[in-house]
Write a protein that holds these residues in place. Structure first.
Motif, PDB file in Angstrom:
ATOM      1  N   ARG A  99       0.840  -1.212   0.000  1.00 10.01           N
ATOM      2  CA  ARG A  99       0.000   0.000   0.000  1.00 10.01           C
ATOM      3  C   ARG A  99       0.869   1.255   0.000  1.00 10.01           C
ATOM      4  O   ARG A  99       0.563   2.219  -0.705  1.00 10.01           O
ATOM      5  N   MET A 100       1.944   1.233   0.778  1.00  7.08           N
ATOM      6  CA  MET A 100       2.854   2.388   0.824  1.00  7.08           C
ATOM      7  C   MET A 100       3.449   2.658  -0.559  1.00  7.08           C
ATOM      8  O   MET A 100       3.498   3.795  -1.026  1.00  7.08           O
ATOM      9  N   ALA A 101       3.873   1.583  -1.228  1.00  8.13           N
ATOM     10  CA  ALA A 101       4.449   1.711  -2.574  1.00  8.13           C
ATOM     11  C   ALA A 101       3.395   2.218  -3.559  1.00  8.13           C
ATOM     12  O   ALA A 101       3.650   3.138  -4.347  1.00  8.13           O
ATOM     13  N   GLU A 102       2.198   1.638  -3.493  1.00  8.42           N
ATOM     14  CA  GLU A 102       1.118   2.011  -4.418  1.00  8.42           C
ATOM     15  C   GLU A 102       0.688   3.464  -4.224  1.00  8.42           C
ATOM     16  O   GLU A 102       0.425   4.174  -5.196  1.00  8.42           O
ATOM     17  N   GLU A 103       0.632   3.909  -2.959  1.00 14.72           N
ATOM     18  CA  GLU A 103       0.234   5.297  -2.675  1.00 14.72           C
ATOM     19  C   GLU A 103       1.239   6.279  -3.267  1.00 14.72           C
ATOM     20  O   GLU A 103       0.869   7.309  -3.814  1.00 14.72           O
ATOM     21  N   ARG A 104       2.522   5.928  -3.166  1.00 13.66           N
ATOM     22  CA  ARG A 104       3.565   6.805  -3.703  1.00 13.66           C
ATOM     23  C   ARG A 104       3.472   6.899  -5.229  1.00 13.66           C
ATOM     24  O   ARG A 104       3.562   7.975  -5.813  1.00 13.66           O
ATOM     25  N   ILE A 105       3.264   5.752  -5.877  1.00 14.51           N
ATOM     26  CA  ILE A 105       3.143   5.729  -7.347  1.00 14.51           C
ATOM     27  C   ILE A 105       1.906   6.523  -7.780  1.00 14.51           C
ATOM     28  O   ILE A 105       1.953   7.308  -8.725  1.00 14.51           O
ATOM     29  N   GLU A 106       0.817   6.339  -7.055  1.00 18.26           N
ATOM     30  CA  GLU A 106      -0.441   7.018  -7.404  1.00 18.26           C
ATOM     31  C   GLU A 106      -0.315   8.532  -7.287  1.00 18.26           C
ATOM     32  O   GLU A 106      -0.789   9.275  -8.155  1.00 18.26           O
ATOM     33  N   LYS A 107       0.348   8.994  -6.220  1.00 17.49           N
ATOM     34  CA  LYS A 107       0.554  10.447  -6.045  1.00 17.49           C
ATOM     35  C   LYS A 107       1.326  11.028  -7.220  1.00 17.49           C
ATOM     36  O   LYS A 107       1.007  12.093  -7.728  1.00 17.49           O
ATOM     37  N   MET A 108       2.371  10.308  -7.624  1.00 14.73           N
ATOM     38  CA  MET A 108       3.196  10.778  -8.740  1.00 14.73           C
ATOM     39  C   MET A 108       2.393  10.753 -10.040  1.00 14.73           C
ATOM     40  O   MET A 108       2.501  11.665 -10.858  1.00 14.73           O
ATOM     41  N   ARG A 109       1.590   9.724 -10.213  1.00 17.76           N
ATOM     42  CA  ARG A 109       0.779   9.616 -11.431  1.00 17.76           C
ATOM     43  C   ARG A 109      -0.187  10.800 -11.530  1.00 17.76           C
ATOM     44  O   ARG A 109      -0.354  11.403 -12.576  1.00 17.76           O
ATOM     45  N   ARG A 110      -0.787  11.164 -10.390  1.00 17.36           N
ATOM     46  CA  ARG A 110      -1.733  12.295 -10.373  1.00 17.36           C
ATOM     47  C   ARG A 110      -1.020  13.606 -10.673  1.00 17.36           C
ATOM     48  O   ARG A 110      -1.497  14.424 -11.437  1.00 17.36           O
ATOM     49  N   SER A 111       0.158  13.799 -10.046  1.00 12.00           N
ATOM     50  CA  SER A 111       0.872  15.066 -10.256  1.00 12.00           C
ATOM     51  C   SER A 111       1.363  15.175 -11.693  1.00 12.00           C
ATOM     52  O   SER A 111       1.397  16.241 -12.269  1.00 12.00           O
ATOM     53  N   ARG A 112       1.698  14.033 -12.296  1.00 13.28           N
ATOM     54  CA  ARG A 112       2.144  14.061 -13.692  1.00 13.28           C
ATOM     55  C   ARG A 112       0.991  14.373 -14.640  1.00 13.28           C
ATOM     56  O   ARG A 112       1.154  15.104 -15.594  1.00 13.28           O
ATOM     57  N   SER A 113      -0.172  13.795 -14.352  1.00 12.32           N
ATOM     58  CA  SER A 113      -1.296  14.038 -15.250  1.00 12.32           C
ATOM     59  C   SER A 113      -1.703  15.504 -15.156  1.00 12.32           C
ATOM     60  O   SER A 113      -2.104  16.120 -16.130  1.00 12.32           O
ATOM     61  N   GLN A 114      -1.580  16.091 -13.961  1.00 16.72           N
ATOM     62  CA  GLN A 114      -1.852  17.510 -13.743  1.00 16.72           C
ATOM     63  C   GLN A 114      -0.911  18.341 -14.616  1.00 16.72           C
ATOM     64  O   GLN A 114      -1.311  19.271 -15.309  1.00 16.72           O
ATOM     65  N   PHE A 115       0.351  17.957 -14.615  1.00 18.41           N
ATOM     66  CA  PHE A 115       1.394  18.636 -15.391  1.00 18.41           C
ATOM     67  C   PHE A 115       1.042  18.587 -16.885  1.00 18.41           C
ATOM     68  O   PHE A 115       1.142  19.573 -17.593  1.00 18.41           O
ATOM     69  N   LEU A 116       0.588  17.418 -17.341  1.00 19.80           N
ATOM     70  CA  LEU A 116       0.260  17.262 -18.760  1.00 19.80           C
ATOM     71  C   LEU A 116      -0.999  18.039 -19.132  1.00 19.80           C
ATOM     72  O   LEU A 116      -1.068  18.664 -20.179  1.00 19.80           O
ATOM     73  N   GLN A 117      -2.006  18.045 -18.229  1.00 13.22           N
ATOM     74  CA  GLN A 117      -3.250  18.765 -18.497  1.00 13.22           C
ATOM     75  C   GLN A 117      -3.013  20.259 -18.665  1.00 13.22           C
ATOM     76  O   GLN A 117      -3.693  20.926 -19.422  1.00 13.22           O
ATOM     77  N   ASN A 118      -2.028  20.760 -17.919  1.00 15.93           N
ATOM     78  CA  ASN A 118      -1.745  22.195 -17.982  1.00 15.93           C
ATOM     79  C   ASN A 118      -1.008  22.603 -19.254  1.00 15.93           C
ATOM     80  O   ASN A 118      -0.622  23.753 -19.402  1.00 15.93           O
ATOM     81  N   GLY A 119      -0.759  21.644 -20.124  1.00 18.35           N
ATOM     82  CA  GLY A 119      -0.148  21.971 -21.405  1.00 18.35           C
ATOM     83  C   GLY A 119       1.350  22.166 -21.368  1.00 18.35           C
ATOM     84  O   GLY A 119       1.947  22.577 -22.358  1.00 18.35           O
ATOM     85  N   HIS A 120       1.984  21.851 -20.208  1.00 16.89           N
ATOM     86  CA  HIS A 120       3.442  22.043 -20.100  1.00 16.89           C
ATOM     87  C   HIS A 120       4.200  21.143 -21.059  1.00 16.89           C
ATOM     88  O   HIS A 120       5.278  21.472 -21.489  1.00 16.89           O
ATOM     89  N   HIS A 121       3.586  19.978 -21.379  1.00 16.41           N
ATOM     90  CA  HIS A 121       4.283  19.058 -22.264  1.00 16.41           C
ATOM     91  C   HIS A 121       4.458  19.678 -23.657  1.00 16.41           C
ATOM     92  O   HIS A 121       5.427  19.410 -24.332  1.00 16.41           O
ATOM     93  N   ILE A 122       3.532  20.559 -24.050  1.00 15.11           N
ATOM     94  CA  ILE A 122       3.634  21.220 -25.371  1.00 15.11           C
ATOM     95  C   ILE A 122       4.809  22.201 -25.335  1.00 15.11           C
ATOM     96  O   ILE A 122       5.642  22.231 -26.228  1.00 15.11           O
ATOM     97  N   LEU A 123       4.859  22.966 -24.238  1.00 12.95           N
ATOM     98  CA  LEU A 123       5.941  23.954 -24.092  1.00 12.95           C
ATOM     99  C   LEU A 123       7.306  23.270 -24.072  1.00 12.95           C
ATOM    100  O   LEU A 123       8.249  23.724 -24.706  1.00 12.95           O
ATOM    101  N   SER A 124       7.372  22.146 -23.330  1.00 14.32           N
ATOM    102  CA  SER A 124       8.666  21.476 -23.169  1.00 14.32           C
ATOM    103  C   SER A 124       9.167  20.882 -24.478  1.00 14.32           C
ATOM    104  O   SER A 124      10.324  20.573 -24.626  1.00 14.32           O
ATOM    105  N   ARG A 125       8.274  20.713 -25.435  1.00 15.21           N
ATOM    106  CA  ARG A 125       8.707  20.133 -26.714  1.00 15.21           C
ATOM    107  C   ARG A 125       9.243  21.185 -27.677  1.00 15.21           C
ATOM    108  O   ARG A 125       9.824  20.869 -28.695  1.00 15.21           O
TER     109      ARG A 125
END
Length: 364
Positions: free
Chosen positions: A337-363
């Motif tokens: 559960r500890m491992a899964e919670e850590r992965i899930e937090k990162m997955r959420r923060s990454r999807s937030q990053f992508l939704q904000n369009g930063h991936h377009i800028l970074s390219r």
């Protein structure tokens, strides 16, 4: 085996088959999850009964590395390689160089290291073709023998488990039964002896036992007697599956904390020791010192920095115990559960990053 069904069930990302006719290379790289970072996991060489058995082993071990790396607080995902062959006679330079080129072709998605059947020398050959390899010779700036570092992590994790069981993390005067006195366990015994613990040891290697008796004043017992020894802490540091129906009946310890992999023969044995009120330090959390150590090589190895991170295994075990109490579950489930919670937090923060369009800028 329905490979895609199995991959879908545990959400694997990639399975790569590597073949080189000239050298006899038959390799399978499994990448389970790269949410936290590149997949890190060793290369195992083994004489598998079938190709299916090799695929299954690669997949199972890769998923295990995802959990191990996540629980250790590393920014790394999980992967593993298996090479089909006899490590005593099928190895050759061309094989490892060809394999190194396959790793290089993955462009950093997967980083390898040594494992069962492979050595530092093999990693050095892989290193000729790629930088995505750890556990190479110290001459190339690597960390060298990981055993003392793994042992230090087990020692720290054992102290955290003792704090929960006995109210204090001091091991002075505690009787600790250590099963196996190999490289890791010998270094663990040294830490325990220095803190004033009383040791009971066993190993099929009588020389190793004699050394522990002489250096640490340990009491030697026969291999089958270690389970029923009167002790505060049982430290399995040899084979896997030692926590089983037979041993649980005999164990008198309040804590199980050791370096061996896959200590529970079956998940239900984790439930059984939980019901008996035994504090179990999950193996892949407590023995992560080795992987934390090699992961430091990715930043240019610094022993002081690596040891500081390994010291954190104390906090990782404490957190597992906390989650177990919070969710009223055994510690082996709490570790997942500890491992899964850590992965899930990162997955959420990454999807937030992508939704904000930063991936377009970074390219751009």
């Amino acid at each position: 085996m329905q490979i895609f069904d199995y991959m879908k069930k545990y959400d694997y990302e990639q399975l790569i088959f590597c073949q080189d006719k000239e050298s006899g290379l038959k390799g399978i790289i499994a990448i389970h999850d790269t949410t936290l970072g590149p997949a890190l996991g060793g290369t195992r060489m083994w004489t598998y009964d079938s190709e299916e058995a090799a695929i299954e082993d690669a997949l199972r071990l890769a998923r295990g590395m995802t959990y191990k790396n996540a629980a250790a607080g590393l920014n790394l995902g999980g992967g593993k390689t298996v090479l089909i062959g006899d490590p005593s006679k099928d190895k050759n330079e061309e094989m490892f160089r060809a394999f190194g080129r396959y790793i290089q072709g993955l462009n950093g998605r997967y980083i390898t290291a040594e494992d069962v059947g492979t050595t530092v020398a093999d990693m050095d050959i892989i290193h000729e073709e790629t930088d995505y390899v750890t556990g190479i010779s110290p001459a190339f700036g690597s960390s060298g023998n990981p055993s003392p570092v793994t042992a230090y992590g087990v020692y720290r994790g054992m102290k955290a488990a003792a704090k929960d069981a006995f109210g204090s993390d001091s091991l002075e005067g505690k009787v600790i039964a250590v099963q196996g006195v190999g490289n890791v366990a010998y270094n663990l015994c040294k830490h325990l002896h220095e803190e004033g613990a009383k040791l009971i040891v066993t190993d099929i290697n009588k020389k190793a036992v004699a050394k522990a008796v002489e250096q640490f004043g340990a009491k030697a017992v026969e291999p089958h007697e270690i389970y029923s020894s009167s002790c505060d802490i049982f430290a399995p540091c040899a084979l896997g599956a030692v926590i089983n129906d037979e041993s649980i009946k005999q164990i008198k310890a309040k804590v199980i904390a050791g370096a061996a992999n896959n200590q529970l023969k079956d998940q239900r044995h984790g439930d059984m020791i939980h019901e008996l009120g035994i504090v179990y330090a999950p193996d892949y959390v407590i023995n992560a010192g080795g992987v934390i150590n090699v992961a430091d090589e990715l930043y240019g190895y610094n022993r002081e920095r690596a040891m500081k991170r390994v010291e954190g295994i104390y906090d990782n075990i404490s957190k597992v115990i906390e989650i177990a109490k919070r969710d009223k579950i055994p510690t082996y489930k709490a570790a997942d559960r500890m491992a899964e919670e850590r992965i899930e937090k990162m997955r959420r923060s990454r999807s937030q990053f992508l939704q904000n369009g930063h991936h377009i800028l970074s390219r751009r």
